[in-house]
Design an enzyme around this catalytic site. Structure first.
Site, short mmCIF file in Angstrom:
data_model
loop_
_atom_site.label_atom_id
_atom_site.label_comp_id
_atom_site.label_asym_id
_atom_site.label_seq_id
_atom_site.Cartn_x
_atom_site.Cartn_y
_atom_site.Cartn_z
N ASP A 33 16.03 39.66 53.44
CA ASP A 33 16.93 39.24 52.36
C ASP A 33 18.38 39.17 52.83
OD1 ASP A 33 17.66 38.64 49.65
OD2 ASP A 33 18.19 40.73 49.33
N THR B 3 20.52 36.13 44.00
CA THR B 3 19.24 35.60 44.46
C THR B 3 18.35 35.32 43.25
OG1 THR B 3 19.37 36.84 46.52
CG2 THR B 3 17.20 36.05 45.86
N GLN C 213 14.61 31.12 50.52
CA GLN C 213 15.34 31.81 49.45
C GLN C 213 16.18 30.80 48.69
OE1 GLN C 213 18.83 34.81 49.94
NE2 GLN C 213 16.98 36.06 49.72
#
Length: 290
Positions: A209, A233, A283
Site C-alpha cells: 500500500d 485509497t 490501486q
C-alpha cells in the site's frame, strides 16, 4: 526500556497480530498515543491473516481485492469477520469485513489456491540498481529537510526501510518539478518476520500500500500530502505469484496509469532481488482538489 525503544523493536508482524475471538472472528490490537487515521496497509494485512487462518492450510493466498469504506481509528479495536464463501476442489474463497464501532470500514474478497504446475512466463524485468547501489534518503531529499523529515518519520512509524533508484514523485514536487508516471522503490521490513507463507503474504499486503497511489501525481508536479489535495485509497488489489521474503529487499515498480475525475489508478509489479515477479498490484484512490 522506553516506549520509543519498544516501538523501534516492534516488527510488522507484531503490528498485524490478531486475537481469535470466534471460529470466523478476529480482533486487532489498538495503538498507543493519540487517535490517528489507520494505515490502510495494516488493516488489509490483518484481513489477509484473518482470511488465511480460516482457509485450508495447503492453499496459500493468490489474490485479494479490497475496498476502504471509512477511515479507521488507531485507538479503537478492529474486529475482522470472515465469511467462508466456498471451498472447492482446489480454490477457497473468503470474504472479510473490518468493523469499528459497529460500522464496516473495510471489506476484502480473497482467494486461496492449492499449488499446481502450469505454463510459466513473465514480462516484468528488474532494470534498476540494487538497494545497496542507490542513494540514501538524505541524498534523495537533499535541500528539502521538511520532505526528508516527513519521509523518515513515516517510514519509522511503519517499521519499513526504503531506497529509491530515482527520486520519487514527492521529491520532484518539492522542487516544483513534474516527473515520470513511473517510480521505483526498494522496500523491506526492519525486523525479521516469521517464515510462514501466510504471514509473509500479510506483511507484503502491508507494504504494498506504501507510495503506490503517489505514482499518479508525478506528471502533475504535486505530492499526495499537498494541503490542497484530499486523498484516500478507494480500492487496492494484489495478486500473489510466488513466495517472497518481505524482510529482504524487494522492488515495487510503480506506474501511475491514469488520473481523471478526481481519481487516480496505479499499477505495480513486485520483484525479488533475482528479478522474479512475485506479485502484481493495482490501486485506485480519490485525488480531489479541496
Amino acid at each position: 526500556m522506553s516506549p520509543e525503544a519498544v516501538r523501534a523493536a516492534e516488527s510488522v508482524a507484531d503490528r498485524l497480530t490478531l486475537e481469535r475471538v470466534g471460529e470466523y472472528r478476529f480482533r486487532g490490537r489498538i495503538h498507543d498515543g493519540p487517535s490517528r487515521r489507520s494505515y490502510g496497509g495494516e488493516v488489509a494485512g490483518q484481513a489477509v491473516l484473518a482470511a488465511g487462518h480460516t482457509a485450508p492450510a495447503d492453499r496459500p493466498i493468490h489474490s485479494a481485492q479490497t475496498y476502504f469504506l471509512l477511515p479507521g481509528d488507531t485507538t479503537v479495536p478492529t474486529e475482522f469477520a470472515v465469511e467462508p464463501v466456498r471451498d472447492g476442489g482446489s480454490f477457497s474463497t473468503r470474504r472479510v469485513e473490518a468493523i469499528q464501532n459497529d460500522r464496516v470500514i473495510f471489506t476484502m474478497l480473497a482467494s486461496f489456491h492449492r499449488p499446481e504446475e502450469g505454463l510459466t512466463h513473465q514480462i516484468a524485468t528488474l532494470d534498476t540498481p540494487g538497494p545497496d547501489e542507490v542513494p540514501d534518503l538524505d541524498a534523495v531529499f537533499a535541500g528539502h529537510p521538511a520532505a526528508l523529515q516527513w519521509t523518515t518519520t513515516f517510514l519509522d512509524a511503519l517499521g519499513i526501510d526504503a531506497r529509491f533508484p530515482d527520486p520519487p514523485a514527492r521529491a520532484h514536487a518539492m522542487r516544483g518539478e513534474a516527473s515520470s508516471a513511473r517510480q521505483r522503490v526498494w522496500l523491506r521490513t526492519r525486523q525479521p518476520l516469521p517464515d510462514t507463507q501466510l504471514e509473509q503474504a500479510a506483511c507484503l499486503m502491508y507494504l504494498s500500500d506504501l507510495l503506490l497511489l503517489s505514482a499518479t501525481t508525478g506528471p502533475h508536479g504535486e505530492a499526495l500530502r499537498d494541503q490542497d489535495l484530499q486523498v484516500a485509497t478507494v480500492n487496492h488489489s494484489i495478486w500473489f505469484h510466488a513466495p517472497l521474503r518481505v524482510d529482504d529487499w524487494f522492488l515495487h515498480d510503480q506506474y501511475g496509469r491514469w488520473s481523471g475525475g478526481a481519481r487516480g489508478l496505479a499499477h505495480g509489479e513486485i520483484l525479488d532481488r533475482s528479478g522474479r515477479l512475485c506479485a502484481t498490484t493495482m490501486q485506485e484512490g480519490l485525488i480531489r482538489r479541496r
